[in-house]
Motif scaffolding. Sequence first.
Motif, PDB file in Angstrom:
ATOM      1  N   THR A 436       0.825  -1.204   0.000  1.00 18.21           N
ATOM      2  CA  THR A 436       0.000   0.000   0.000  1.00 18.21           C
ATOM      3  C   THR A 436       0.862   1.259   0.000  1.00 18.21           C
ATOM      4  O   THR A 436       0.596   2.214  -0.756  1.00 18.21           O
ATOM      5  CB  THR A 436      -0.931   0.008   1.224  1.00 18.21           C
ATOM      6  OG1 THR A 436      -1.725  -1.179   1.219  1.00 18.21           O
ATOM      7  CG2 THR A 436      -1.835   1.232   1.211  1.00 18.21           C
ATOM      8  N   VAL A 439       2.581   1.729  -3.508  1.00 15.58           N
ATOM      9  CA  VAL A 439       1.638   2.192  -4.536  1.00 15.58           C
ATOM     10  C   VAL A 439       1.283   3.658  -4.314  1.00 15.58           C
ATOM     11  O   VAL A 439       1.228   4.468  -5.262  1.00 15.58           O
ATOM     12  CB  VAL A 439       0.362   1.315  -4.512  1.00 15.58           C
ATOM     13  CG1 VAL A 439      -0.724   1.933  -5.389  1.00 15.58           C
ATOM     14  CG2 VAL A 439       0.684  -0.094  -4.989  1.00 15.58           C
ATOM     15  N   HIS A 440       1.056   4.049  -3.068  1.00 17.21           N
ATOM     16  CA  HIS A 440       0.716   5.436  -2.753  1.00 17.21           C
ATOM     17  C   HIS A 440       1.862   6.371  -3.143  1.00 17.21           C
ATOM     18  O   HIS A 440       1.622   7.458  -3.713  1.00 17.21           O
ATOM     19  CB  HIS A 440       0.406   5.559  -1.257  1.00 17.21           C
ATOM     20  CG  HIS A 440      -0.055   6.931  -0.842  1.00 17.21           C
ATOM     21  ND1 HIS A 440       0.827   7.914  -0.432  1.00 17.21           N
ATOM     22  CD2 HIS A 440      -1.306   7.486  -0.782  1.00 17.21           C
ATOM     23  CE1 HIS A 440       0.149   9.007  -0.132  1.00 17.21           C
ATOM     24  NE2 HIS A 440      -1.141   8.776  -0.330  1.00 17.21           N
ATOM     25  N   TYR A 441       3.082   5.987  -2.852  1.00 13.38           N
ATOM     26  CA  TYR A 441       4.243   6.818  -3.206  1.00 13.38           C
ATOM     27  C   TYR A 441       4.329   6.994  -4.719  1.00 13.38           C
ATOM     28  O   TYR A 441       4.541   8.100  -5.225  1.00 13.38           O
ATOM     29  CB  TYR A 441       5.520   6.167  -2.664  1.00 13.38           C
ATOM     30  CG  TYR A 441       6.774   6.983  -2.909  1.00 13.38           C
ATOM     31  CD1 TYR A 441       7.288   7.815  -1.919  1.00 13.38           C
ATOM     32  CD2 TYR A 441       7.450   6.930  -4.126  1.00 13.38           C
ATOM     33  CE1 TYR A 441       8.433   8.568  -2.132  1.00 13.38           C
ATOM     34  CE2 TYR A 441       8.597   7.681  -4.364  1.00 13.38           C
ATOM     35  CZ  TYR A 441       9.087   8.493  -3.360  1.00 13.38           C
ATOM     36  OH  TYR A 441      10.223   9.246  -3.590  1.00 13.38           O
ATOM     37  N   PHE A 442       4.173   5.899  -5.466  1.00 13.17           N
ATOM     38  CA  PHE A 442       4.314   5.957  -6.923  1.00 13.17           C
ATOM     39  C   PHE A 442       3.237   6.842  -7.558  1.00 13.17           C
ATOM     40  O   PHE A 442       3.508   7.588  -8.498  1.00 13.17           O
ATOM     41  CB  PHE A 442       4.241   4.545  -7.506  1.00 13.17           C
ATOM     42  CG  PHE A 442       4.555   4.478  -8.978  1.00 13.17           C
ATOM     43  CD1 PHE A 442       5.867   4.485  -9.423  1.00 13.17           C
ATOM     44  CD2 PHE A 442       3.529   4.406  -9.918  1.00 13.17           C
ATOM     45  CE1 PHE A 442       6.165   4.427 -10.769  1.00 13.17           C
ATOM     46  CE2 PHE A 442       3.809   4.346 -11.265  1.00 13.17           C
ATOM     47  CZ  PHE A 442       5.134   4.352 -11.696  1.00 13.17           C
ATOM     48  N   ARG A 443       2.020   6.774  -7.040  1.00 14.65           N
ATOM     49  CA  ARG A 443       0.910   7.545  -7.610  1.00 14.65           C
ATOM     50  C   ARG A 443       1.077   9.045  -7.393  1.00 14.65           C
ATOM     51  O   ARG A 443       0.532   9.855  -8.148  1.00 14.65           O
ATOM     52  CB  ARG A 443      -0.412   7.091  -6.994  1.00 14.65           C
ATOM     53  CG  ARG A 443      -0.890   5.735  -7.498  1.00 14.65           C
ATOM     54  CD  ARG A 443      -2.160   5.314  -6.777  1.00 14.65           C
ATOM     55  NE  ARG A 443      -2.671   4.041  -7.295  1.00 14.65           N
ATOM     56  CZ  ARG A 443      -3.692   3.374  -6.762  1.00 14.65           C
ATOM     57  NH1 ARG A 443      -4.316   3.870  -5.685  1.00 14.65           N
ATOM     58  NH2 ARG A 443      -4.095   2.232  -7.292  1.00 14.65           N
ATOM     59  N   HIS A 444       1.816   9.437  -6.351  1.00 19.72           N
ATOM     60  CA  HIS A 444       1.950  10.851  -6.024  1.00 19.72           C
ATOM     61  C   HIS A 444       3.298  11.430  -6.426  1.00 19.72           C
ATOM     62  O   HIS A 444       3.693  12.499  -5.953  1.00 19.72           O
ATOM     63  CB  HIS A 444       1.717  11.058  -4.523  1.00 19.72           C
ATOM     64  CG  HIS A 444       0.294  10.843  -4.103  1.00 19.72           C
ATOM     65  ND1 HIS A 444      -0.240   9.593  -3.911  1.00 19.72           N
ATOM     66  CD2 HIS A 444      -0.728  11.722  -3.872  1.00 19.72           C
ATOM     67  CE1 HIS A 444      -1.517   9.698  -3.554  1.00 19.72           C
ATOM     68  NE2 HIS A 444      -1.837  10.972  -3.519  1.00 19.72           N
ATOM     69  N   PRO A 447       5.993   9.555 -12.676  1.00 24.36           N
ATOM     70  CA  PRO A 447       6.308   8.176 -13.061  1.00 24.36           C
ATOM     71  C   PRO A 447       7.686   8.061 -13.713  1.00 24.36           C
ATOM     72  O   PRO A 447       8.154   8.986 -14.379  1.00 24.36           O
ATOM     73  CB  PRO A 447       5.199   7.823 -14.068  1.00 24.36           C
ATOM     74  CG  PRO A 447       4.096   8.782 -13.773  1.00 24.36           C
ATOM     75  CD  PRO A 447       4.760  10.045 -13.322  1.00 24.36           C
ATOM     76  N   THR A 451      11.468   6.562  -9.847  1.00 23.65           N
ATOM     77  CA  THR A 451      10.325   6.662  -8.936  1.00 23.65           C
ATOM     78  C   THR A 451       9.853   5.281  -8.503  1.00 23.65           C
ATOM     79  O   THR A 451       9.502   5.058  -7.338  1.00 23.65           O
ATOM     80  CB  THR A 451       9.172   7.409  -9.626  1.00 23.65           C
ATOM     81  OG1 THR A 451       9.608   8.721  -9.967  1.00 23.65           O
ATOM     82  CG2 THR A 451       7.964   7.505  -8.707  1.00 23.65           C
TER      83      THR A 451
END
Length: 510
Positions: A436, A439-444, A447, A451
Motif C-alpha cells: 500500500t 503504490v501510494h508513493y508511486f501515484r503521487h 512516473p 520513482t
Amino acid sequence: MTAHDLEPAPTSAAPPAASPADRRWWVLAVLGLAQLVVVLDATVMNIALPTAQRDLGFTDAQRPWVLTAYTLAFGSLLLLSGRLADRLGRRRLFMTGLIGFAAASAVGGASTGFTMLVASRAVQGGFAALLAPAALSLLTLTFPDGPERARAFGVFGAVGVSGSTLGLVLGGALTEYLSWRWTMYINVVIAIPALIGALSIIARDTRTAVRPRLDLAGTLTVCAGLFTLVYGFSNVADHGWSAPSTLALLAAGVVLLAAFVAVETRVPAPLLPLRVLADRNRAGGLLGMFVGIGALLGVILFGAYYVQGTMHYSAVKTGLAFLPQPFALLVTAAVIGPRLNRRVSPKVTVPVGMLLGAVGVALFTRVGVHGDYATDVLPTLVVLGVGLGLIFATSTSIATHGLAREDTGVGSALVSTSQQIGGSIGVAVLNTIATTAGVHYFRHHTPGALTLARATVHGYTTAFWWASGFFLLGAVITAVLLRPGVPEHLTASAPSADDETTPKAAAPAH
C-alpha cells in the motif's frame, strides 16, 4: 469445567523422561537437527520456487500453493499433535514425524507435476506438526531445571529462529549449484542422522497409568479454526484485507476458535486444558514469541527483497549476507542469555530484547535506492540477532516450564502454534503495509524507473517502521504480563543422574 481446569499448571517440573544426564547434550543435538528440518522448509523453497515452476510448468496463480500447503497443514494440526504426543508417547511421535517428513520430502523432490509437489508439501506440513511439539516436549523433560535448561533452550531457540535465514542460504545454493529438487532431498540427508540418534540416545516412552482421552469436538473446532485463520492470512497477499474471501475466512477462524474455547470449558478431558494458559509467565512467553516472530519474518522477507532486488545480490550472496543475524542470535541465546537469566528477571530480559529488536529494525529504515551493506544492513542484523537471542530462548523456557507431565505435549504445541500464527499474521500485515505504501508513493510522484525504485524502497521502510512498532508492543505486553523475580528453574542446579532424589530415567533404546 472444574476449578482444577482454571488453576495454573503445577509449578513442579516433571521428572526427566529422556536419557541420563551424561547424554542430555546428545539429546539436544538430535532434537536440534529435527528442529532444523522443520524450520528450513518454511523458507528453503522460496528461492527455488521460480526454477521449480519452469521445470514443472505450473502457473503463477498455482505457485503460492507450494508454500501455503505446508503452512496450512503445519499450523492447523499442531495442537492435535501436541495432545497425541501426550497420549501416544513423545519419542514414538517424534520418530514417526521424522520418518514421515523425510519420506514426503523424497517424494516432493521426485515430483513430476504440480499436484504431486503440492500434495507432498501438505504431507510434509502434517508430519512437521507431529515433529515440532514432540521435539520441544522431549527437550522440556530432558532439561527440567537449572542453568543448563536456559542454555539448552537458548541453543534450541537459536536453531529454530535462525533456520529461516539458513533456509535462504541453502535454497539459493542448492538451486544454483545442484537442482531445486535438492531443497527437498536435503531433508532426507538431515533426517537420517537425527533418526539414528533418536533410536540410540532418546529413552523409550514410559507407560502411564492413565492416558488422556482425545477431545473430538475440541480437535475438530481448533483444527478447522487454525486452518481457516492461516488460510485467511495467506489470502491477504493475493486478494487484500477487504476481499470477501479474506473477511469470510478470518471471521470463520475467529468463530471456530471461540467455539473451541467454549468446548474446552465443558468437556471432561479437554484438548487444551485452560490451566495451561492460566500462568502469567507462560502467557507472557507465548505472546512475546507471537509478536516477535511476526515482526522478524516480515523483516527477513523485505530485507531479502531489498538486498536481492535493490542491491542486486545473487541468491547465494543474499543468503550469506544474512548470516550475521543467526550468528548473533546463537551467541546471545546460548552464552549471554543463560548468564543474564541467572541474575535478571525475564520481566527485564524479554522486554529489553524487544527494545533491541525495535532499535535494530528502526536502523533498517535508513536504506535507500543505493544501499551499502556495511552501514545500512549489517547493523540491523547484529542488533536484531542480539535482541532475538534474549527474547526467544527465555520465552520458550518460561512458556514450557512447570507443565504437568500429561500436558507437556500440548503445552509445547502452543509454542509452535504461537510462532506459526504470529508469523502468518506478521507477514500478511507487513506485506499489505509495504504494498500500500509503495503504490501510494508511486501515484503521487512523477512516473519513471527511479520513482518505481524509490516507491519500492519506501514500501520496505514503511513496513520496517511498523515492525519496529510491533517489537515495542511486545515490550509493553511482556513487561506487564511477566512476573518479577528470577524463576527458580533458571537458577537451580540441574538434576544429576546420580542424585538419589531424581527418578530413574528409562533405559535408552538401542
